[in-house]
Design a protein around this motif. Structure first.
Motif, short mmCIF file in Angstrom:
data_model
loop_
_atom_site.label_atom_id
_atom_site.label_comp_id
_atom_site.label_asym_id
_atom_site.label_seq_id
_atom_site.Cartn_x
_atom_site.Cartn_y
_atom_site.Cartn_z
N ARG A 140 0.76 -1.43 0.04
CA ARG A 140 -0.01 0.12 0.10
C ARG A 140 0.98 1.29 0.10
NH1 ARG A 140 -5.21 -1.40 3.84
NH2 ARG A 140 -6.15 -2.72 2.26
N LEU A 141 2.05 1.10 0.76
CA LEU A 141 2.79 2.22 0.54
C LEU A 141 3.50 2.70 -0.66
CD1 LEU A 141 4.19 4.72 1.96
CD2 LEU A 141 5.96 3.15 2.73
N ALA A 142 3.72 1.53 -1.49
CA ALA A 142 4.26 1.61 -2.77
C ALA A 142 3.11 2.35 -3.75
CB ALA A 142 4.71 0.20 -3.23
N GLN A 143 2.06 1.74 -3.39
CA GLN A 143 0.83 2.20 -4.20
C GLN A 143 0.49 3.69 -3.99
OE1 GLN A 143 -2.31 -0.45 -3.18
NE2 GLN A 143 -2.00 -1.88 -4.59
N ALA A 144 0.70 4.19 -2.74
CA ALA A 144 0.70 5.46 -2.54
C ALA A 144 1.59 6.48 -3.24
CB ALA A 144 0.67 5.65 -1.00
N GLY A 145 2.81 5.97 -3.21
CA GLY A 145 3.94 6.47 -3.95
C GLY A 145 3.70 6.77 -5.49
N ALA A 146 3.20 5.46 -6.01
CA ALA A 146 2.74 5.67 -7.44
C ALA A 146 1.42 6.64 -7.61
CB ALA A 146 2.33 4.26 -7.88
N THR A 147 0.57 6.64 -6.70
CA THR A 147 -0.51 7.60 -6.91
C THR A 147 -0.08 9.03 -7.00
OG1 THR A 147 -1.98 6.05 -5.77
CG2 THR A 147 -2.50 8.46 -5.76
N TYR A 185 8.96 14.45 -6.56
CA TYR A 185 9.71 13.75 -5.53
C TYR A 185 9.04 13.00 -4.40
CZ TYR A 185 13.17 17.06 -7.63
OH TYR A 185 13.88 17.87 -8.07
N VAL A 186 9.17 11.76 -4.15
CA VAL A 186 8.25 11.10 -3.45
C VAL A 186 9.45 10.52 -2.23
CG1 VAL A 186 6.93 9.15 -2.88
CG2 VAL A 186 6.78 10.75 -5.02
N ILE A 187 9.18 10.67 -1.07
CA ILE A 187 10.12 10.09 -0.02
C ILE A 187 9.46 9.06 0.55
CG2 ILE A 187 11.27 10.52 1.98
CD1 ILE A 187 11.75 13.48 1.14
N VAL A 188 10.09 7.86 0.58
CA VAL A 188 9.43 6.70 1.15
C VAL A 188 10.45 5.87 2.01
CG1 VAL A 188 8.48 4.33 0.67
CG2 VAL A 188 8.10 6.16 -0.95
N TRP A 189 10.18 5.77 3.25
CA TRP A 189 11.01 5.28 4.21
C TRP A 189 10.81 3.58 4.23
CZ3 TRP A 189 12.37 9.69 4.52
CH2 TRP A 189 12.69 10.55 5.61
N ASN A 190 12.06 3.16 4.29
CA ASN A 190 12.00 1.71 4.62
C ASN A 190 12.14 1.39 6.22
OD1 ASN A 190 14.65 2.11 5.11
ND2 ASN A 190 15.57 0.69 3.73
N LEU A 244 10.28 -2.28 -2.02
CA LEU A 244 11.07 -2.01 -3.09
C LEU A 244 10.61 -2.76 -4.30
CD1 LEU A 244 14.55 -2.37 -1.51
CD2 LEU A 244 13.52 -0.25 -2.12
N ALA A 245 10.18 -3.90 -4.40
CA ALA A 245 9.58 -4.56 -5.47
C ALA A 245 8.22 -3.76 -5.89
CB ALA A 245 9.02 -5.97 -5.11
N GLY A 246 7.60 -3.20 -5.05
CA GLY A 246 6.20 -2.29 -5.40
C GLY A 246 6.86 -0.93 -5.90
N LEU A 247 7.90 -0.46 -5.55
CA LEU A 247 8.13 1.11 -6.02
C LEU A 247 8.84 0.81 -7.46
CD1 LEU A 247 10.06 2.32 -3.15
CD2 LEU A 247 7.96 3.08 -3.94
N ASP A 248 9.78 -0.53 -7.72
CA ASP A 248 10.11 -0.79 -8.73
C ASP A 248 9.14 -1.12 -9.87
OD1 ASP A 248 12.81 -0.69 -8.13
OD2 ASP A 248 13.11 -2.87 -7.78
N ALA A 249 7.87 -1.72 -9.64
CA ALA A 249 6.78 -2.22 -10.48
C ALA A 249 6.13 -0.63 -10.70
CB ALA A 249 5.81 -3.10 -9.87
N ALA A 250 6.18 0.41 -9.76
CA ALA A 250 5.42 1.46 -10.07
C ALA A 250 6.26 2.49 -10.98
CB ALA A 250 4.96 2.10 -8.88
#
Length: 108
Positions: free
Chosen positions: A23-30, A38-43, A74-80
């Motif tokens: 869901r976090l990866a989807q939010a970044g894509a949105t 710029y989208v900051i996403v924390w691991n 990371l996989a979700g961010l890559d896919a997006a």
């Protein structure tokens, strides 16, 4: 706490962790689709290796959940398509330094 109390199973916990990362990866894509440059996403740092994680006796399990979360994210961010401008933060190193100097932080 829910796992220790027997309210959820390990499989349910893993599924929930993976869902949260997805869901976090989807939010970044949105955000990117909406025009964000710029989208900051924390691991998640390895909390299994933190003093609290080690002291709980659940360090290996926590480390496994962190690895699941981070790899799913990371996989979700890559896919997006959000991998082009990824700049990793050295959270792991910061946790390690904090752990080595825990006495400076333990009164907090």
């Amino acid at each position: 706490d829910l796992l220790q109390a027997g309210q959820i199973t390990p499989d349910q916990l893993s599924a929930t962790v993976a869902l949260a990362a997805g869901r976090l990866a989807q939010a970044g894509a949105t955000l990117q689709a909406g025009g964000a440059r710029y989208v900051i996403v924390w691991n998640v740092p390895d909390i299994g290796r933190s003093p609290s994680g080690r002291g709980s006796g659940l360090g290996p399990q926590l480390t496994g959940l962190v690895q699941l979360y981070n790899s799913t994210l990371l996989a979700g961010l890559d896919a997006a398509g959000l991998d082009a401008a990824r700049r990793p933060l050295a959270i792991r190193g910061r946790v390690g330094r904090t752990r080595r100097r825990w006495s400076r932080f333990s009164s907090c």
